[in-house]
Write a protein that holds these residues in place. Structure first.
Motif, short mmCIF file in Angstrom:
data_model
loop_
_atom_site.label_atom_id
_atom_site.label_comp_id
_atom_site.label_asym_id
_atom_site.label_seq_id
_atom_site.Cartn_x
_atom_site.Cartn_y
_atom_site.Cartn_z
N GLN A 124 1.26 -3.07 -4.91
CA GLN A 124 0.81 -2.19 -3.82
C GLN A 124 0.27 -0.87 -4.37
N ASP A 158 -0.33 -8.24 2.51
CA ASP A 158 0.22 -6.92 2.81
C ASP A 158 -0.21 -5.89 1.77
N ALA A 159 -0.35 -6.33 0.53
CA ALA A 159 -0.77 -5.43 -0.54
C ALA A 159 -2.26 -5.13 -0.49
N TYR A 186 4.47 -16.54 -0.60
CA TYR A 186 3.97 -15.42 -1.41
C TYR A 186 2.69 -14.83 -0.82
N PRO A 190 1.64 -13.97 2.28
CA PRO A 190 1.73 -12.77 3.15
C PRO A 190 1.97 -11.49 2.36
N GLU A 191 2.71 -11.59 1.26
CA GLU A 191 2.95 -10.41 0.41
C GLU A 191 1.64 -9.93 -0.20
N LEU A 192 0.81 -10.85 -0.64
CA LEU A 192 -0.49 -10.48 -1.21
C LEU A 192 -1.39 -9.85 -0.15
N GLY A 204 1.20 -11.87 -10.50
CA GLY A 204 2.48 -11.55 -9.90
C GLY A 204 3.60 -12.04 -10.80
N ASP A 256 5.51 -6.74 -9.59
CA ASP A 256 6.27 -7.00 -8.38
C ASP A 256 5.50 -6.39 -7.21
N PHE A 257 6.04 -6.51 -5.99
CA PHE A 257 5.27 -6.07 -4.83
C PHE A 257 4.98 -4.57 -4.87
#
Length: 411
Positions: free
Chosen positions: A49, A87-88, A81, A83-85, A31, A44-45
């Motif tokens: 994704q 979500d992806a 960070y 939760p972002e991972l 990331g 980036d997100f």
């Protein structure tokens, strides 16, 4: 026969797609923060994704490096960070710091955790330690010998991953302070400037400004520039040992490096699976690997502790006979649409490296600017969009083009 996963580096989205297209089963990425390749483009997100979705559609996996040695102030950022991972929908994180490991297990208990090579796992007890804590996989240190690998495999049930190809750090499992000392950029914080690759000279105290080259002879003066790892000839031993994942180093490397190395190891694994008794490494595979390294190759610690002359590389190899110059991005009728990545011109011999199948060579006869349609004699601009004639079957999107150098021509 169960083949190990072939795991490739992906420093950005293009490299991710290239690695998977050329045969990797999984990729590892970083990331924008908290990985040990902060100078890579990274994800980036949105890019992460897209990369995960692309991989999953192919039935392949994406692991995210979270292997920074975290200071206290960073733990809150890592927790935010995670939760972002999730979500992806990534498949695992790679961690080295026990504190980060504990945090991931607390905040994302269903997320698979792989233990980084930076954790220096060199024995079965350490592998079992991580297994008991809930790690799914342990990436063994490069210093592990084959005999030690067999011992670890016989005692630990956790998945084992081992490096098979790429650059090696002169320090133990990459723990190095040189970059921090010389430039203030910390290798253990993701910002290594690789001073071990720099060229050095000696200066005598009373003769300032007089520099003497550091040379290697039969008696020594071994300096810091390590050879690159290549375990391709030892692939059968690694497969039969029950290694779960074979890892290629190189998130900072080009798509040419990623495609070439992944393609060779994919071919080797598939060939071994078809006929293990008669498996042999064709010379052209080793020639392919020579195109993407400016250092000589070594098998590192595979056969035992590495002697200095087997590990330290003092001089650069001769220039490669071919140079990466373009990527096929589409088709226009029977012509190829190509993005320029290096100098080439009408009359040059070009070699196509498709994801699968045989390499092809042709003399370039016609070249146009893809946007204006203007006839060109050469491809003058970086990443210029071009159209060129190619005889025979159309090459698939993602195919790499190389320019075959003339005798005596420097790359």
């Amino acid at each position: 026969m169960k083949l190990p996963e072939l795991l490739a580096p992906a420093g950005n989205l293009e490299k991710l797609k290239t690695a998977l297209l050329f045969g990797a089963d999984a990729v590892y990425v970083g990331g924008k923060n908290f990985s040990l390749r902060a100078q890579s483009d990274n994800f980036d997100f949105a890019a992460l994704q897209e990369g995960v979705q692309y991989a999953h559609e192919l039935g392949k996996k994406v692991y995210v490096a979270l292997n920074v040695f975290a200071h206290q102030k960073e733990l809150q950022g890592i927790a935010a960070y995670l939760p972002e991972l999730l979500d992806a929908k990534i498949d695992a994180v790679i961690v080295a710091d026990p504190g980060v490991f504990r945090l991931v297990r607390q905040e994302a208990p269903n997320l698979a955790v792989h233990i980084s090579t930076q954790a220096n796992t060199v024995n079965a007890s350490a592998a079992c330690f991580w297994q008991e804590l809930g790690a799914k996989r342990v990436v063994l240190a490069r210093e592990v010998t084959y005999k030690e690998l067999l011992d670890i495999r016989s005692q630990a049930e956790v998945q084992l991953e081992t490096f098979v190809h790429g650059a090696m750090c002169v320090s133990y499992s990459g723990r190095c302070l040189l970059s921090n000392y010389f430039t203030g950029r910390d290798a253990n914080r993701g910002a290594c400037t690789q001073p071990c690759r720099w060229k050095y000279a000696l200066q005598e105290e009373t003769r300032p400004g007089q520099f003497y080259p550091v040379e290697e002879d039969a008696h020594g003066t071994y300096f810091m520039n390590s050879k690159d790892l290549c375990l391709l000839p030892h692939l059968p031993a690694l497969v039969t040992a029950g290694v779960d994942s074979l890892k290629i180093e190189g998130r900072m490397k080009s798509i040419h490096y990623v495609a070439t190395v992944v393609r060779v190891y994919r071919q080797a694994l598939d060939l071994f699976a078809r006929n293990p008794e008669e498996f042999a490494i064709p010379p052209e595979w080793l020639e392919e690997l020579q195109l993407v390294s400016q250092r000589a190759y070594t098998d590192g610690f595979f056969q035992g502790p590495a002697a200095g002359d087997a590990q330290i590389h003092a001089v650069e190899k001769e220039n490669a006979a071919k140079v990466f110059c373009g990527v096929v991005t589409g088709h226009s009728g029977s012509d190829l649409l190509v993005e320029q990545r290096g100098r080439f011109a009408v009359g040059d011999c070009l070699e196509a490296l498709p994801p699968t199948g045989e390499r092809q060579q042709q003399c370039l006869r016609f070249l146009w600017d893809a946007k204006s349609g203007a006839v060109l004699e050469r491809a003058p601009h970086a990443q210029q969009q071009l159209r060129l004639a190619w005889d025979g079957l159309l090459l698939p999107v993602g195919t790499l083009l190389r320019r075959v150098l003339s005798p005596g021509e420097e790359a």
